[in-house]
Design a protein around this motif. Structure first.
Motif: not given
Length: 128
Positions: A89-92, A96-103, A106-110, A118-122
């Protein structure tokens, strides 16, 4: 029935292909058997091994259900979904962050709580 009588009957029923790997104790003692024809090792009671046809060993056939009904095929159960490890999950997540997925994507796929993403992004300064 003694040991020699059991071995004689076992050889007669299975034409010498099935052998007991333990020493005979009684009709009710569970023994380990080996079948030279199919290569299976299995446990059984001597009285069943030389008993009725539906109780005997048949090569490549499952033994049956708890009600004594012999199964004619092995039903494969669907394999449970492999649980994602935190490393996977961490690798994926990183990809996803590098590929510019929205939060939310990311939450939906994982399949995690969107508030965590959202907390991580902030914290990383990716959003305000």
């Amino acid at each position: 029935m003694n040991s020699s009588e059991f071995e004689t009957k076992l050889n007669w029923v299975y034409v010498g292909k099935v052998k007991a790997l333990n020493s005979y104790v009684s009709e009710h003692a569970v023994l380990l058997f080996h079948c030279d024809k199919c290569g299976a090792e299995f446990y059984g009671k001597p009285m069943y091994m030389i008993g009725k046809d539906h109780q005997r060993h048949i090569c490549t056939m499952p033994y049956g259900d708890r009600y004594g009904e012999r199964l004619f095929s092995i039903h494969s159960r669907p394999k449970p979904n492999k649980k994602k490890t935190s490393k996977d999950m961490g690798k994926r997540f990183y990809e996803m962050v590098i590929e510019d997925y929205t939060p939310s994507q990311i939450a939906k796929e994982l399949q995690v709580n969107p508030k965590i993403i959202m907390m991580y992004f902030k914290e990383e300064g990716l959003i305000e």
